[in-house]
Enzyme design. Structure first.
Site, mmCIF file in Angstrom:
data_model
loop_
_atom_site.group_PDB
_atom_site.id
_atom_site.type_symbol
_atom_site.label_atom_id
_atom_site.label_comp_id
_atom_site.label_asym_id
_atom_site.label_seq_id
_atom_site.Cartn_x
_atom_site.Cartn_y
_atom_site.Cartn_z
ATOM 1 N N LYS A 1 0.837 -1.196 0.000
ATOM 2 C CA LYS A 1 0.000 0.000 0.000
ATOM 3 C C LYS A 1 0.873 1.247 0.000
ATOM 4 C CE LYS A 1 -3.981 -1.762 2.637
ATOM 5 N NZ LYS A 1 -4.970 -1.607 1.575
ATOM 6 N N ARG B 1 -10.250 -11.545 2.073
ATOM 7 C CA ARG B 1 -11.083 -12.623 1.525
ATOM 8 C C ARG B 1 -10.394 -13.973 1.640
ATOM 9 N NH1 ARG B 1 -11.352 -9.505 -4.072
ATOM 10 N NH2 ARG B 1 -11.022 -7.814 -2.583
HETATM 11 N N1 BES Z 1 -8.192 -3.688 4.327
HETATM 12 C C1 BES Z 1 -8.314 -3.311 2.972
HETATM 13 C C2 BES Z 1 -9.610 -2.556 2.660
HETATM 14 C C3 BES Z 1 -9.815 -1.235 3.330
HETATM 15 C C4 BES Z 1 -9.523 -0.057 2.669
HETATM 16 C C5 BES Z 1 -10.362 -1.152 4.591
HETATM 17 C C6 BES Z 1 -9.746 1.162 3.271
HETATM 18 C C7 BES Z 1 -10.579 0.065 5.202
HETATM 19 C C8 BES Z 1 -10.276 1.230 4.538
HETATM 20 C C9 BES Z 1 -8.271 -4.553 2.086
HETATM 21 O O1 BES Z 1 -7.493 -5.593 2.538
HETATM 22 C C10 BES Z 1 -7.741 -4.152 0.762
HETATM 23 O O2 BES Z 1 -6.620 -3.738 0.723
HETATM 24 N N2 BES Z 1 -8.522 -4.269 -0.295
HETATM 25 C C11 BES Z 1 -8.107 -3.912 -1.592
HETATM 26 C C12 BES Z 1 -8.582 -4.974 -2.550
HETATM 27 C C13 BES Z 1 -8.056 -4.828 -3.951
HETATM 28 C C14 BES Z 1 -6.568 -5.059 -3.974
HETATM 29 C C15 BES Z 1 -8.762 -5.811 -4.861
HETATM 30 C C16 BES Z 1 -8.719 -2.557 -1.935
HETATM 31 O O3 BES Z 1 -9.866 -2.319 -1.558
HETATM 32 O O4 BES Z 1 -8.018 -1.750 -2.533
HETATM 33 MN MN MN Z 2 -5.479 -5.399 1.953
#
Ligand code: BES
Ligand code: MN
Ligand code: ZN
Length: 505
Positions: free
Chosen positions: A276, A350
């Site tokens: 990230k 997931r």
């Molecule tokens: N934990 C994050 C989602 C999230 C984002 C929670 C902002 C709270 C606030 C999750 O694990 C994630 O990173 N999801 C990705 C999925 C994508 C790579 C398909 C996302 O939402 O960008």
């Molecule tokens: Mn994530």
């Protein structure tokens, strides 16, 4: 937490810092009469036009010795035929914060004299709003100010044994409920060097011991033996071992199938190799809010001795990049035998939920509800107001929607149309863990659907509702505790679900 108590004593004799009176706009004449009789000095607050009864309007007046409390807080709850519970929560929250700001630490709420507080659910809402607004995560601040501006005690006053029988259960319920919400907020807000998989498990154990539910913690070796390839895959980059926490509350005969709650327990989400960006990454300490909500709900359900069987499942790990971390292109095999191709290591929630949802089938559950800070896409779609809701059982979903309206923990259903499944097709495995930007909350839910058993299932994407970007009336900035009030409301009135061919929805 604020000390919440009920006293059977004439409210005029209770020496609190302030008595709190709620009123609607239409009730000003009635309020004026009452004040004239009991706290004449406070009539000026009305005659000056300062107090209008408008929602969240709070006016301070002095009692000049007419009653034991030196001050009165007049709190408006608006007008209109139907008094919304949420209006009461917010008005009570604003009043409690105002009191805290003035260093008034003991508030008195006389129930039976208030024209507003005439039903159990109304008093529940007022106490919820007041208590939930008095939260602070300040254990790491070495020198918190002497009086930290928080209300310390709220006394609900009643005048007869009969009234006590009616209102005591309300006070006891709100106390337990808010303790559960605070537990959840504390877990979600704790830094990732305090809460990691093993310490999360310890907290679950402590909650179980206090509230009366059983807690088992599966070790990495046991997780390996079971074949939870999703949890192990996400854990590969971490120096800390994963845990799988199993919480069981048996509140009725063992023969009654349990309801299973599953919570995402990513104690810190760096994204892994699909790292990230740095800005705002610390928010990802709360990526275990789903797990925290499940622990908080078990805590409240057990303390309330709800007549249901309830199981909580929490797969927990960090998501870290390292030389041993999972990489894009890897293929994982899950507890139910299915495989997934890793497209993006940041779509890790997931993967751990997949194993937990498959594990839930062992209980032959009445229903399974999972909570997860799953997708940024859900935040884009619904902001910080509503959680995304998905599922395969109409009645279960409708019940969750009704509980959401009542608790104001809003949910909004999104579709699981098969056409979206195209986005997570893999050439080399049964499914792919990311479907790109489009319909991201939906493809995440469709991924989960591969791993559910033959049971009614609902999925709540709480990515937007779990972490508040700023403080609002009774919600602090940071971990909100979302899910606890919603689930307790759902479970408190639980009836067996009517059968529904899961394939139909
Ligand atoms: N934990 C994050 C989602 C999230 C984002 C929670 C902002 C709270 C606030 C999750 O694990 C994630 O990173 N999801 C990705 C999925 C994508 C790579 C398909 C996302 O939402 O960008
Ligand atoms: Mn994530
Ligand atoms: Zn995550």
């Amino acid at each position: 937490m604020v000390e919440l108590e009920l006293q059977r004593k004439r409210w005029q004799r209770i020496a609190a810092d302030a008595v709190v009176l709620f009123a609607r706009e239409e009730e000003l004449p009635e309020l004026r009469e009452r004040l004239q009789r009991e706290i004449p000095a406070a009539v000026a607050a009305l005659d000056s036009g300062d107090f209008t009864g408008a929602a969240k309007k709070v006016v301070l007046a002095y009692t000049n010795g007419a009653i034991a409390a030196p001050r009165v807080l007049l709190v408006g709850v608006g007008s209109g035929e139907k008094l919304e519970l949420e209006t009461l929560r917010r008005a009570a929250a604003v009043a409690a914060k105002r009191a805290g700001g003035m260093k008034l630490s003991h508030l008195l709420i006389p129930v039976t004299t208030s024209p507003v507080l005439q039903s159990e659910e109304w008093l529940t809402a007022v106490l919820e709003g007041a208590v939930l607004s008095q939260y602070r995560f300040d254990k790491y601040i070495t020198q918190p100010p002497e009086n930290n501006g928080l209300v310390r005690r709220i006394t609900v006053a009643v005048e007869s044994a009969e009234q006590q029988r009616r209102w005591q259960p309300v006070v006891d319920f709100v106390r337990t409920l808010c303790e559960g919400v605070f537990l959840t907020r504390d877990l979600a807000n704790a830094p990732p060097n305090e809460i990691y998989p093993e310490t999360l498990a310890e907290r679950a154990r402590a909650a179980g011991k206090e509230a009366g539910f059983r807690v088992r913690v599966l070790s990495k070796a046991q997780i390996e033996r079971l074949g939870m390839g999703g949890l192990l895959g996400v854990n590969r980059g971490s120096a800390r071992p994963p845990v799988f926490i199993i919480m069981e509350y048996w509140g009725t005969e063992r023969s009654v199938a349990p309801i299973v709650l599953v919570g995402k327990g990513i104690t810190f989400d760096t994204g892994g190799i699909s790292l990230k960006p740095a800005a705002g990454m610390s928010e990802m300490k709360s990526d275990m809010h789903g797990a925290a909500s499940v622990i908080g709900t078990l805590y409240v359900a057990a303390r309330l001795r709800l007549p249901i069987n309830l199981v909580g499942l929490v797969p927990a790990t960090e998501n870290m990049p390292s030389g041993s971390a999972m990489v894009p292109g890897d293929i994982l095999r899950f507890l139910n035998g299915k495989t997934a191709e890793i497209d993006n290591t940041d779509a890790e929630g997931r993967l751990i939920l997949a194993d937990a949802l498959a594990y839930a089938e062992r209980y032959s559950p009445q229903a399974v509800i999972d909570l997860a800070t799953l997708t940024g896409a859900c935040v884009v779609a619904l902001g910080n107001v509503a959680s995304g809701l998905f599922g395969n059982h109409r009645e279960l979903l409708e019940r969750i929607k009704r509980a959401a309206e009542r608790t104001h923990e809003y949910v909004w259903e999104l579709p699981l149309y098969e056409e979206y499944a195209e986005l997570i097709k893999s050439d080399v495995a049964d499914v792919k863990n990311s479907g790109g930007r489009n319909a991201g909350a939906i493809t995440a839910a469709l991924f989960l659907k591969h791993f559910i058993g033959d049971y009614p299932w609902a999925h709540l994407d709480i990515a937007g509702t779990a972490i508040a970007p700023k403080e609002t009336d009774y919600m602090p900035k940071g971990g909100t505790g979302v899910g606890v009030r919603l689930l307790v409301e759902l479970l408190r009135n639980w009836e067996p679900l009517p059968p529904q061919d899961a394939a139909k929805s």
